[in-house]
Design a protein around this motif. Sequence first.
Motif, PDB file in Angstrom:
ATOM      1  N   UNK A  85      28.724  40.759  44.816  1.00 24.49           N
ATOM      2  CA  UNK A  85      30.108  40.703  45.291  1.00 24.49           C
ATOM      3  C   UNK A  85      30.890  39.632  44.541  1.00 24.49           C
ATOM      4  N   UNK A  86      32.177  39.897  44.365  1.00 24.14           N
ATOM      5  CA  UNK A  86      33.084  38.923  43.765  1.00 24.14           C
ATOM      6  C   UNK A  86      34.400  38.930  44.539  1.00 24.14           C
ATOM      7  N   UNK A  87      35.126  37.837  44.406  1.00 23.69           N
ATOM      8  CA  UNK A  87      36.485  37.761  44.939  1.00 23.69           C
ATOM      9  C   UNK A  87      37.418  37.454  43.781  1.00 23.69           C
ATOM     10  N   UNK A  88      38.599  38.050  43.832  1.00 19.87           N
ATOM     11  CA  UNK A  88      39.624  37.796  42.816  1.00 19.87           C
ATOM     12  C   UNK A  88      40.964  37.574  43.504  1.00 19.87           C
ATOM     13  N   UNK A  89      41.806  36.846  42.820  1.00 21.19           N
ATOM     14  CA  UNK A  89      43.193  36.707  43.263  1.00 21.19           C
ATOM     15  C   UNK A  89      44.053  37.519  42.307  1.00 21.19           C
ATOM     16  N   UNK A  90      45.008  38.248  42.876  1.00 19.56           N
ATOM     17  CA  UNK A  90      45.940  39.020  42.051  1.00 19.56           C
ATOM     18  C   UNK A  90      47.356  38.530  42.304  1.00 19.56           C
ATOM     19  N   UNK A  91      48.229  38.718  41.329  1.00 18.52           N
ATOM     20  CA  UNK A  91      49.604  38.235  41.415  1.00 18.52           C
ATOM     21  C   UNK A  91      50.420  38.969  42.473  1.00 18.52           C
ATOM     22  N   UNK A  92      50.134  40.230  42.676  1.00 24.30           N
ATOM     23  CA  UNK A  92      50.919  41.049  43.595  1.00 24.30           C
ATOM     24  C   UNK A  92      50.641  40.662  45.050  1.00 24.30           C
ATOM     25  N   UNK A  93      51.591  40.983  45.921  1.00 22.18           N
ATOM     26  CA  UNK A  93      51.395  40.663  47.333  1.00 22.18           C
ATOM     27  C   UNK A  93      50.395  41.633  47.971  1.00 22.18           C
ATOM     28  N   UNK A  94      50.007  41.346  49.197  1.00 21.30           N
ATOM     29  CA  UNK A  94      48.973  42.111  49.888  1.00 21.30           C
ATOM     30  C   UNK A  94      49.359  43.580  50.050  1.00 21.30           C
ATOM     31  N   UNK A  95      50.572  43.847  50.480  1.00 20.38           N
ATOM     32  CA  UNK A  95      51.008  45.229  50.724  1.00 20.38           C
ATOM     33  C   UNK A  95      50.972  46.052  49.446  1.00 20.38           C
ATOM     34  N   UNK A  96      51.531  45.525  48.364  1.00 21.84           N
ATOM     35  CA  UNK A  96      51.527  46.257  47.097  1.00 21.84           C
ATOM     36  C   UNK A  96      50.098  46.455  46.605  1.00 21.84           C
TER      37      UNK A  96
ATOM     38  N   UNK B 288      34.092  52.370  41.150  1.00 22.16           N
ATOM     39  CA  UNK B 288      32.672  52.536  41.476  1.00 22.16           C
ATOM     40  C   UNK B 288      32.155  51.438  42.412  1.00 22.16           C
ATOM     41  N   UNK B 289      33.039  50.861  43.208  1.00 19.69           N
ATOM     42  CA  UNK B 289      32.665  49.759  44.095  1.00 19.69           C
ATOM     43  C   UNK B 289      33.537  49.820  45.347  1.00 19.69           C
ATOM     44  N   UNK B 290      33.137  49.065  46.353  1.00 16.89           N
ATOM     45  CA  UNK B 290      33.919  48.944  47.571  1.00 16.89           C
ATOM     46  C   UNK B 290      34.908  47.804  47.371  1.00 16.89           C
ATOM     47  N   UNK B 291      36.188  48.111  47.463  1.00 17.66           N
ATOM     48  CA  UNK B 291      37.235  47.108  47.258  1.00 17.66           C
ATOM     49  C   UNK B 291      37.991  46.926  48.567  1.00 17.66           C
ATOM     50  N   UNK B 292      38.145  45.671  48.956  1.00 21.43           N
ATOM     51  CA  UNK B 292      38.878  45.372  50.181  1.00 21.43           C
ATOM     52  C   UNK B 292      39.925  44.305  49.883  1.00 21.43           C
ATOM     53  N   UNK B 293      41.183  44.648  50.129  1.00 21.52           N
ATOM     54  CA  UNK B 293      42.272  43.682  49.982  1.00 21.52           C
ATOM     55  C   UNK B 293      42.318  42.887  51.284  1.00 21.52           C
ATOM     56  N   UNK B 294      42.209  41.580  51.166  1.00 17.74           N
ATOM     57  CA  UNK B 294      42.139  40.719  52.346  1.00 17.74           C
ATOM     58  C   UNK B 294      43.522  40.182  52.690  1.00 17.74           C
ATOM     59  N   UNK B 295      43.942  40.448  53.889  1.00 16.73           N
ATOM     60  CA  UNK B 295      45.246  40.015  54.368  1.00 16.73           C
ATOM     61  C   UNK B 295      45.125  38.671  55.070  1.00 16.73           C
TER      62      UNK B 295
END
Length: 118
Positions: A60-71, A82-89
């Motif tokens: 597992x890894x965590x990343x930060x992205x520039x876009x907001x949570x909703x986008x 090919x992985x489970x991706x979860x955007x954390x609010x």
Amino acid sequence: MALILVRADSEKKILNALADLERHAKLKINGKPRILPAKIADKFIKAILKQELKSETHFAVMVKVSEDTTKSIMQVRKIHPPAHIMVLSSEYADYPELESIFKELKPLRGYYSHKNKT
């Protein structure tokens, strides 16, 4: 800025999923993805989903992205990585803890952004 947790069976699938986030979801990853221990990832996912997982996390890894949570959520829904991706609010109770440990995690080696740095 959104925090995204990616979990998969292997590091190769993680790298492919990260590339999919940039290429197909058109999200801008800030800095290096950070390796999250599998047991910790499972603990947080169970708490967020409020149910048992069908399979355990191998990587597992965590990343930060520039876009907001909703986008970020809307863009991730359009791709099939090919992985489970979860955007954390920030609405999740465990979000502050995840954000605080992010800086302490080791960076993922072998990852590089496919986007131009302009």
